[in-house]
Design an enzyme around this catalytic site. Structure first.
Site, PDB file in Angstrom:
ATOM      1  N   GLU A 100      29.939  49.833   5.431  1.00 33.92           N
ATOM      2  CA  GLU A 100      30.701  50.180   6.732  1.00 33.92           C
ATOM      3  C   GLU A 100      31.100  51.610   6.831  1.00 33.92           C
ATOM      4  OE1 GLU A 100      34.784  48.486   6.174  1.00 33.92           O
ATOM      5  OE2 GLU A 100      33.505  46.899   5.267  1.00 33.92           O
ATOM      6  N   LYS A 149      33.014  54.824   7.393  1.00 27.91           N
ATOM      7  CA  LYS A 149      34.242  55.381   6.989  1.00 27.91           C
ATOM      8  C   LYS A 149      34.674  56.258   8.364  1.00 27.91           C
ATOM      9  CE  LYS A 149      36.809  57.821   3.348  1.00 27.91           C
ATOM     10  NZ  LYS A 149      37.847  58.479   4.021  1.00 27.91           N
ATOM     11  N   ASP A 190      37.224  58.355  10.699  1.00 25.38           N
ATOM     12  CA  ASP A 190      38.063  59.555  10.012  1.00 25.38           C
ATOM     13  C   ASP A 190      39.164  59.734  11.077  1.00 25.38           C
ATOM     14  OD1 ASP A 190      38.690  62.004   8.968  1.00 25.38           O
ATOM     15  OD2 ASP A 190      37.370  63.258   9.913  1.00 25.38           O
ATOM     16  N   ARG A 236      50.418  54.656   6.339  1.00 31.63           N
ATOM     17  CA  ARG A 236      50.043  54.407   4.990  1.00 31.63           C
ATOM     18  C   ARG A 236      51.274  54.943   3.979  1.00 31.63           C
ATOM     19  NH1 ARG A 236      47.654  57.177   0.835  1.00 31.63           N
ATOM     20  NH2 ARG A 236      46.851  55.899  -0.717  1.00 31.63           N
ATOM     21  N   TYR A 242      39.450  46.971   9.247  1.00 32.52           N
ATOM     22  CA  TYR A 242      38.317  46.886   8.103  1.00 32.52           C
ATOM     23  C   TYR A 242      38.743  46.219   7.076  1.00 32.52           C
ATOM     24  CZ  TYR A 242      40.615  51.485   7.013  1.00 32.52           C
ATOM     25  OH  TYR A 242      41.305  52.353   6.818  1.00 32.52           O
ATOM     26  N   LYS A 273      31.897  47.839  -0.347  1.00 31.90           N
ATOM     27  CA  LYS A 273      32.798  47.161  -0.748  1.00 31.90           C
ATOM     28  C   LYS A 273      31.949  45.682  -1.284  1.00 31.90           C
ATOM     29  CE  LYS A 273      36.068  48.325   2.813  1.00 31.90           C
ATOM     30  NZ  LYS A 273      36.647  47.985   4.071  1.00 31.90           N
ATOM     31  N   LYS A 287      31.037  60.316   1.004  1.00 32.62           N
ATOM     32  CA  LYS A 287      31.258  61.393   2.023  1.00 32.62           C
ATOM     33  C   LYS A 287      30.214  61.844   2.510  1.00 32.62           C
ATOM     34  CE  LYS A 287      35.343  62.870   2.019  1.00 32.62           C
ATOM     35  NZ  LYS A 287      36.842  62.601   3.036  1.00 32.62           N
ATOM     36  N   CYS A 314      46.667  96.145  17.729  1.00 33.65           N
ATOM     37  CA  CYS A 314      46.377  95.393  18.690  1.00 33.65           C
ATOM     38  C   CYS A 314      44.909  95.962  19.201  1.00 33.65           C
ATOM     39  CB  CYS A 314      47.194  95.296  20.018  1.00 33.65           C
ATOM     40  SG  CYS A 314      46.218  94.296  21.323  1.00 33.65           S
ATOM     41  N   CYS A 371      45.770  97.185  23.183  1.00 36.44           N
ATOM     42  CA  CYS A 371      46.550  98.120  23.559  1.00 36.44           C
ATOM     43  C   CYS A 371      47.017  99.059  22.411  1.00 36.44           C
ATOM     44  CB  CYS A 371      47.853  97.580  24.163  1.00 36.44           C
ATOM     45  SG  CYS A 371      48.765  96.649  22.970  1.00 36.44           S
ATOM     46  N   CYS A 391      50.518  90.232  19.234  1.00 38.93           N
ATOM     47  CA  CYS A 391      50.901  91.708  19.818  1.00 38.93           C
ATOM     48  C   CYS A 391      52.164  91.351  20.335  1.00 38.93           C
ATOM     49  CB  CYS A 391      49.689  92.037  20.690  1.00 38.93           C
ATOM     50  SG  CYS A 391      49.884  93.550  21.742  1.00 38.93           S
ATOM     51  N   CYS A 431      50.329  94.668  27.366  1.00 38.53           N
ATOM     52  CA  CYS A 431      48.986  94.488  26.873  1.00 38.53           C
ATOM     53  C   CYS A 431      48.029  93.726  27.956  1.00 38.53           C
ATOM     54  CB  CYS A 431      48.883  93.823  25.630  1.00 38.53           C
ATOM     55  SG  CYS A 431      47.676  93.603  24.639  1.00 38.53           S
TER      56      CYS A 431
HETATM   57  S1  IVH Z   1      38.860  50.295   2.985  1.00 36.49           S
HETATM   58  C1  IVH Z   1      41.269  49.231  -0.541  1.00 36.49           C
HETATM   59  N1  IVH Z   1      37.282  50.746   4.899  1.00 36.49           N
HETATM   60  O1  IVH Z   1      39.460  55.809   4.065  1.00 36.49           O
HETATM   61  C2  IVH Z   1      40.591  49.664   0.406  1.00 36.49           C
HETATM   62  N2  IVH Z   1      38.914  52.613   4.260  1.00 36.49           N
HETATM   63  O2  IVH Z   1      39.885  57.144   1.248  1.00 36.49           O
HETATM   64  C3  IVH Z   1      41.246  50.358   1.476  1.00 36.49           C
HETATM   65  N3  IVH Z   1      39.034  54.278   5.874  1.00 36.49           N
HETATM   66  O3  IVH Z   1      42.974  55.188   3.316  1.00 36.49           O
HETATM   67  C4  IVH Z   1      40.435  50.844   2.404  1.00 36.49           C
HETATM   68  N4  IVH Z   1      37.353  53.761   7.000  1.00 36.49           N
HETATM   69  O4  IVH Z   1      42.198  55.462   5.773  1.00 36.49           O
HETATM   70  C5  IVH Z   1      38.368  51.205   4.201  1.00 36.49           C
HETATM   71  N5  IVH Z   1      35.758  51.015   6.658  1.00 36.49           N
HETATM   72  C6  IVH Z   1      36.888  51.623   5.766  1.00 36.49           C
HETATM   73  C7  IVH Z   1      37.279  52.742   6.006  1.00 36.49           C
HETATM   74  C8  IVH Z   1      38.455  53.051   5.240  1.00 36.49           C
HETATM   75  C9  IVH Z   1      38.139  54.806   6.765  1.00 36.49           C
HETATM   76  C10 IVH Z   1      40.124  55.366   5.216  1.00 36.49           C
HETATM   77  C11 IVH Z   1      41.263  54.691   5.143  1.00 36.49           C
HETATM   78  C12 IVH Z   1      41.594  54.830   3.674  1.00 36.49           C
HETATM   79  C13 IVH Z   1      40.815  55.973   3.035  1.00 36.49           C
HETATM   80  C14 IVH Z   1      40.265  56.039   1.783  1.00 36.49           C
END
Ligand code: IVH
Length: 680
Positions: free
Chosen positions: A112, A114, A116, A135, A225, A288, A312, A407, A410, A425, A430
């Site tokens: 899935e 990640k 941000d 969190r 998620y 996962k 990442k 600056c 000026c 400045c 200016c």
């Molecule tokens: S699962 C135990 N799924 O990434 C598993 N986390 O570095 C808990 N995050 O704190 C997290 N997308 O804020 C999970 N599809 C995703 C995610 C995700 C972003 C973030 C989340 C977590 C951090 C972990």
């Protein structure tokens, strides 16, 4: 016949559904107007039935201005994070570890996105959102329930027909889509406020806001998620989330089950590119183990589960040559270093300039002119230099780039406050500061002098006609234009006349701005950190520039929405003799430096606690204007007459049924004229 309480329940259910269709599915089935009408009706009914109050009603999504400190609460189950990997080898290693841990048992990985943003834990009991917690440190976080209620894509109440567990927790990520992020930063730039570096910081700053109305305005979104609880329905992560989607949660369509490492890599490679077309920021892929009993048997380490990992994305990076560093001076005097580089293609756009933020960032990068530098576009929209490309590093480097001490515009020695990253400045005279202040003053949300633009301002300044905003009001046609006739009274060529017309227009715009209300004049003055909203609150509370000038720090802090940073900035501004002189000159030119009697009379608590029904046709003001007046004086406009109605504001042709109901319930009838004297 349905009772009003039944109607409240029906409207709430329907509005929750429409909200879900709009914000989660992106597939509305009714128009905005119809949605608004239903919402108004519900608001009206709820106002009449305080006994039906429900924090999860769709009407509660707008937030409230009650400021609150967050309460820290312990997580029911710790919120672990994920261990990160940065290359495919590390992903293979993870795959092998899982295989070993499961003693050769077949397994599937759920891949899935990640997201941000910042993680959130949502608790539902009997299908209702009861608590939302950040969190924090993983063991305890902040209770941000009130703020989370304003996020439209998070369901407040789950549809009854679905089979959700009695009690569960669902975790996910709160994020700010790029479109909202860009809009927010544009507005902040206009107000001279510091910009958010990326959508993640903006989302986190917003969710921690003490005023939930701010959260409601900023349009956050949330993807879920991870489902947890004692009796969650399925044995696999993927299936649970598909169910959660049916309960109304926003679950990404990009989730995919994989049976082999090759499929995992194909997923990673696909999204490494495809993510650029998503409307929000992602910084990797999460893998996962899908089966929950396999997850349990793999277990956890102290910080993260053994059954999941994050891969990442490499932020897109290119190497180019640094040619020059220039220093830009903004309206508030902040000096920003900017790198000028050989143009290079990065994530689809040609890049030749990058901000170096401030003196600390510049120092840490240790740049020399002629260096090959690595430029990156990560979550940040603006490209940034992340370091020197070591591959090209030679013994002999060009001169080291240092922050200027004076600056560039000026020549004044720059200053830096200890607790701030910015260098300033300090010279108010200016040039870019003067021009910036004037441009802000004439801007649309300030004095709105649209006949003037930055180029004209620049020209007037260069011609020595204006040095500050008050000088605008001393401009005359003579000063602006060559004469229309020559010394002997003969008309001059057409282009002079054209020029005259234009300058007349400018002067008319300046003249008209003398009517702009005090709250906007206050915003136009460009006091640091005093944006539109703060200016409005200050103007309403102190009512005149003189009272504001006299206000103590404590009195300023008492005003709703005014914190220490703004209060100190206001005090500092009024402590400057030059600013006081400026105010006197503006006063002399007839600008509004106090709320007028009319504006003042429009704001009282004369109707506090009263419910007013409007009926009939009016002569002096429109219905909407009366509605606004009732609210501005603390009253509430309600739809139909009941025993709780304080009075009916009646115009001509009030319906006979209403008249009869009012007299039966003994509700007073007030004419337009009587109403206007009431609020005088
Ligand atoms: S699962 C135990 N799924 O990434 C598993 N986390 O570095 C808990 N995050 O704190 C997290 N997308 O804020 C999970 N599809 C995703 C995610 C995700 C972003 C973030 C989340 C977590 C951090 C972990």
């Amino acid at each position: 016949m349905t009772t009003e309480t039944e109607e409240i329940a029906r409207l709430r259910t329907e509005l929750h559904q429409h909200n879900y269709r709009y914000y989660v599915l992106n597939a509305p089935v009714i128009g905005d107007q119809q949605f608004d009408e239903m919402m108004h009706r519900l608001q009206e009914l709820e106002a009449r039935h305080p006994e039906c109050h429900d924090p999860n009603s769709p009407t509660q999504r707008v937030g409230s201005d009650l400021t609150h400190d967050f309460v820290t609460v312990a997580h029911k189950r710790p919120m672990l994070s994920l261990s990160n990997t940065y290359n495919q080898q590390e992903v293979s290693d993870f795959y092998e570890r899982v295989k070993e841990g499961l003693h050769g048992e077949p397994f599937q990985l759920c891949c899935e996105m990640k997201f941000d943003g910042l993680s959130i834990s949502l608790h539902y009991e009997k299908g209702k959102l009861v608590r939302a917690v950040t969190r924090g440190d993983g063991v305890q976080g902040d209770d941000v329930t009130e703020n989370v209620r304003t996020i439209r894509s998070i369901p407040l109440v789950l549809p009854e027909e679905t089979d959700y567990p009695e009690e569960f927790e669902i975790r996910g990520e709160v994020l700010m889509p790029f479109s909202s992020f860009e809009k927010l930063n544009r507005e902040r730039a206009e107000r001279g406020e510091p910009l958010f570096a990326n959508p993640r910081n903006a989302a986190s700053g917003t969710l921690k806001s003490k005023d939930s109305r701010v959260v409601a305005e900023r349009q956050l979104d949330a993807y879920l998620y991870y489902l947890l609880g004692e009796d969650i329905p399925c044995h696999s992560h993927y299936e649970n989330l598909q169910l959660a989607r049916r309960w109304g949660f926003k679950v990404s369509d990009a989730m995919q089950l994989t049976d082999s490492l090759d499929e995992v890599f194909a997923y990673i490679n696909h999204w490494n590119e495809a993510r650029h077309s998503l409307p929000f920021a992602t910084d990797g892929i999460v893998l996962k183990v899908n089966d929950l009993s396999q997850q349990r048997s793999l277990g956890l380490t102290a910080k993260s589960p053994r059954w999941a990992i994050a891969y990442k994305f490499q932020a897109e990076q290119v190497s180019t040559i640094l040619r020059e560093v220039t220093f830009q001076v903004g309206r508030t005097g902040v000096v920003t270093p900017v790198a000028n580089m050989d143009p290079v293609l990065l994530a689809g756009t040609m890049v030749k300039r990058a901000t170096l933020h401030n003196a600390d960032v510049l120092e840490a990068l240790d740049l020399h002119l002629g260096d090959h530098v690595l430029v990156e576009k990560g979550g940040e929209i603006i490209p940034k230099i992340v370091g020197v490309d070591q591959e090209f590093l030679t013994e002999e480097r060009g001169p080291k780039v240092t922050f200027v001490t004076h600056c560039p515009e000026c020549g004044t020695a720059l200053v830096r406050n200890e607790e701030e990253a910015a260098t300033y400045c300090p010279n108010d005279a200016c040039k870019p500061q003067i021009l910036g202040r004037i441009e802000h003053f004439i801007s649309r949300k300030a004095m709105d002098i649209s006949s003037l633009g930055p180029e004209t301002v620049d020209k007037y300044f260069s011609d020595g006609l204006i040095h500050d905003v008050a000088d605008l009001y001393a401009l005359t046609l003579d000063k602006l234009c060559p004469p229309e006739v020559d010394l002997f009274g003969n008309p001059l060529p057409n282009n002079n006349r054209q020029e005259h017309l234009q300058q007349r227009n400018v002067l008319a715009g300046i003249e008209a701005s003398k009517q702009v209300s005090f709250e906007r004049v206050l915003f136009a003055l460009g006091i640091r950190f005093v944006g539109e909203v703060a200016a409005k609150s200050l103007a309403r509370n102190f009512r005149s520039v003189d009272a504001l000038r006299e206000a103590s720090l404590e009195q300023l802090l008492e005003v709703n929405g005014i914190g220490l940073v703004i209060a100190q900035s206001v005090k500092r501004w009024f402590a400057d003799e030059q600013n006081l002189q400026l105010i006197e000159r503006l006063r002399g030119y007839g600008l509004q430096l106090a709320l007028t009697d009319n504006e003042l009379s429009l704001h009282s608590d004369k109707l506090a606690g009263q419910s007013v029904v409007i009926s009939g046709v009016f002569a002096h003001h429109s219905r909407d204007e009366y509605k606004a007046m009732i609210e501005q004086h603390g009253g509430k406009n309600v739809g139909s007459i009941s025993a709780k109605t304080s009075f009916v504001l009646a115009g001509a042709n009030m319906g006979p049924a209403k008249l009869e109901k009012a007299s039966k319930l003994g509700v007073k009838i007030v004419t337009e004229e009587e109403f206007l004297t009431m609020i005088l």
